[in-house]
Write a protein that holds these residues in place. Structure first.
Motif, mmCIF file in Angstrom:
data_model
loop_
_atom_site.group_PDB
_atom_site.id
_atom_site.type_symbol
_atom_site.label_atom_id
_atom_site.label_comp_id
_atom_site.label_asym_id
_atom_site.label_seq_id
_atom_site.Cartn_x
_atom_site.Cartn_y
_atom_site.Cartn_z
ATOM 1 N N GLU A 1 -31.587 -68.822 -0.068
ATOM 2 C CA GLU A 1 -32.854 -68.115 0.154
ATOM 3 C C GLU A 1 -32.567 -67.165 1.536
ATOM 4 O O GLU A 1 -33.444 -66.888 2.207
ATOM 5 C CB GLU A 1 -33.661 -69.547 0.925
ATOM 6 N N HIS A 2 -31.354 -66.847 2.026
ATOM 7 C CA HIS A 2 -30.767 -65.979 2.767
ATOM 8 C C HIS A 2 -30.852 -66.562 4.518
ATOM 9 O O HIS A 2 -31.036 -65.488 5.274
ATOM 10 C CB HIS A 2 -32.002 -64.580 2.637
ATOM 11 N N GLU A 3 -30.950 -67.780 4.552
ATOM 12 C CA GLU A 3 -30.790 -68.112 5.891
ATOM 13 C C GLU A 3 -29.010 -68.092 6.108
ATOM 14 O O GLU A 3 -28.486 -68.583 5.121
ATOM 15 C CB GLU A 3 -31.464 -69.436 6.045
ATOM 16 N N TRP A 4 -28.669 -68.222 7.396
ATOM 17 C CA TRP A 4 -27.347 -68.285 7.689
ATOM 18 C C TRP A 4 -27.177 -69.588 8.405
ATOM 19 O O TRP A 4 -28.273 -69.849 9.498
ATOM 20 C CB TRP A 4 -26.587 -67.059 8.018
ATOM 21 N N VAL A 5 -26.027 -69.927 8.713
ATOM 22 C CA VAL A 5 -25.675 -70.993 9.790
ATOM 23 C C VAL A 5 -24.282 -70.645 10.141
ATOM 24 O O VAL A 5 -23.330 -70.057 9.430
ATOM 25 C CB VAL A 5 -25.773 -72.558 9.172
ATOM 26 N N ASP A 6 -24.122 -70.847 11.612
ATOM 27 C CA ASP A 6 -22.716 -70.731 11.951
ATOM 28 C C ASP A 6 -22.078 -71.959 12.320
ATOM 29 O O ASP A 6 -22.621 -73.248 11.678
ATOM 30 C CB ASP A 6 -22.859 -69.757 13.554
ATOM 31 N N GLY A 7 -20.740 -72.134 12.589
ATOM 32 C CA GLY A 7 -19.934 -73.342 12.825
ATOM 33 C C GLY A 7 -20.109 -73.956 13.949
ATOM 34 O O GLY A 7 -19.297 -75.144 14.163
ATOM 35 N N SER A 8 -21.112 -73.736 14.872
ATOM 36 C CA SER A 8 -21.174 -74.276 16.352
ATOM 37 C C SER A 8 -22.082 -75.730 16.208
ATOM 38 O O SER A 8 -22.355 -76.094 15.029
ATOM 39 C CB SER A 8 -22.136 -73.513 17.190
ATOM 40 N N SER A 9 -21.896 -76.251 17.238
ATOM 41 C CA SER A 9 -22.672 -77.864 17.259
ATOM 42 C C SER A 9 -23.381 -77.537 18.485
ATOM 43 O O SER A 9 -23.069 -77.649 19.567
ATOM 44 C CB SER A 9 -21.663 -78.843 17.218
ATOM 45 N N PRO A 10 -24.899 -77.716 18.558
ATOM 46 C CA PRO A 10 -25.668 -77.581 17.167
ATOM 47 C C PRO A 10 -25.439 -76.300 16.361
ATOM 48 O O PRO A 10 -25.087 -75.248 17.137
ATOM 49 C CB PRO A 10 -27.084 -77.822 17.890
ATOM 50 N N VAL A 11 -25.756 -76.311 15.139
ATOM 51 C CA VAL A 11 -25.648 -75.018 14.400
ATOM 52 C C VAL A 11 -27.035 -74.393 14.673
ATOM 53 O O VAL A 11 -28.223 -74.718 15.027
ATOM 54 C CB VAL A 11 -25.526 -75.498 12.828
ATOM 55 N N LYS A 12 -26.309 -72.885 14.845
ATOM 56 C CA LYS A 12 -27.481 -71.962 15.052
ATOM 57 C C LYS A 12 -27.833 -71.110 13.483
ATOM 58 O O LYS A 12 -26.813 -71.323 12.726
ATOM 59 C CB LYS A 12 -26.804 -70.463 15.775
ATOM 60 N N VAL A 13 -29.164 -71.040 13.154
ATOM 61 C CA VAL A 13 -29.730 -70.555 12.238
ATOM 62 C C VAL A 13 -30.472 -69.170 12.284
ATOM 63 O O VAL A 13 -30.997 -69.093 13.238
ATOM 64 C CB VAL A 13 -30.608 -71.749 11.804
ATOM 65 N N GLY A 14 -30.225 -68.375 11.269
ATOM 66 C CA GLY A 14 -30.965 -66.981 11.096
ATOM 67 C C GLY A 14 -30.997 -66.582 10.024
ATOM 68 O O GLY A 14 -30.824 -67.211 8.796
ATOM 69 N N ILE A 15 -31.801 -65.477 9.770
ATOM 70 C CA ILE A 15 -31.656 -64.927 8.484
ATOM 71 C C ILE A 15 -30.811 -63.837 8.193
ATOM 72 O O ILE A 15 -30.242 -63.047 9.329
ATOM 73 C CB ILE A 15 -33.310 -64.200 8.142
ATOM 74 N N SER A 16 -30.422 -63.419 6.977
ATOM 75 C CA SER A 16 -29.293 -62.535 6.800
ATOM 76 C C SER A 16 -29.818 -61.051 6.810
ATOM 77 O O SER A 16 -31.125 -60.831 6.730
ATOM 78 C CB SER A 16 -28.624 -62.718 5.408
ATOM 79 N N ALA A 17 -29.082 -60.233 7.169
ATOM 80 C CA ALA A 17 -29.241 -58.674 7.082
ATOM 81 C C ALA A 17 -29.874 -58.485 5.723
ATOM 82 O O ALA A 17 -30.722 -57.301 5.490
ATOM 83 C CB ALA A 17 -28.140 -57.719 7.595
ATOM 84 N N VAL A 18 -29.438 -58.942 4.721
ATOM 85 C CA VAL A 18 -29.836 -58.754 3.356
ATOM 86 C C VAL A 18 -31.334 -58.929 3.137
ATOM 87 O O VAL A 18 -32.237 -58.297 2.867
ATOM 88 C CB VAL A 18 -29.021 -59.470 2.179
ATOM 89 N N ALA A 19 -31.875 -60.139 4.022
ATOM 90 C CA ALA A 19 -33.351 -60.590 3.927
ATOM 91 C C ALA A 19 -33.973 -59.662 4.995
ATOM 92 O O ALA A 19 -35.102 -59.073 4.622
ATOM 93 C CB ALA A 19 -33.255 -61.961 4.554
#
Length: 125
Positions: A13-31
């Motif tokens: 659905e075009h959300e991204w997650v990074d590998g940190s703890s806690p994880v950071k969430v955003g939407i992709s440039a495609v979205a």
């Protein structure tokens, strides 16, 4: 062609997650590119428990309103107030200043590698 950040993983659905703890969430440039100019962001409150694959907010642009889907399950520990105050950050810097929230993750939904996501969505690594 929209940029896909090689260091992240992505939901269908075009959300991204990074590998940190806690994880950071955003939407992709495609979205962000498909949405056009983002004018409003509705995010879950700190302390909200989200479930992977379920809606957890909205992004409104000059073209449409799109649901945000949780890429992971867990508790929201921080929201990006700057993105709420200046939704254009999602277009300007979706992988940096335009992040949405962080989550203490209990489990992950189905996530794609950057390569898989780029291939499925016409993005460029």
């Amino acid at each position: 062609m929209s940029k896909v950040n090689a260091g992240l993983r992505y939901s269908a659905e075009h959300e991204w997650v990074d590998g940190s703890s806690p994880v950071k969430v955003g939407i992709s440039a495609v979205a962000a590119d498909a949405l056009g100019d983002v004018v409003y962001v509705d995010l879950p409150e700190v302390g909200t428990v989200i479930t992977a694959g379920e809606t957890c907010g909205e992004v409104e642009s000059t073209k449409s309103v799109s649901d945000l889907y949780a890429p992971v399950s867990g508790e929201i520990v921080e929201i990006n107030q700057e993105a709420i105050d200046n939704p254009a950050l999602l277009n300007e810097d979706p992988y940096g200043a335009g992040w949405l929230f962080t989550v203490n993750t209990t489990s992950e939904g189905e996530l794609l590698s950057a390569e898989e996501y780029a291939e499925k969505n016409g993005g460029e690594l």
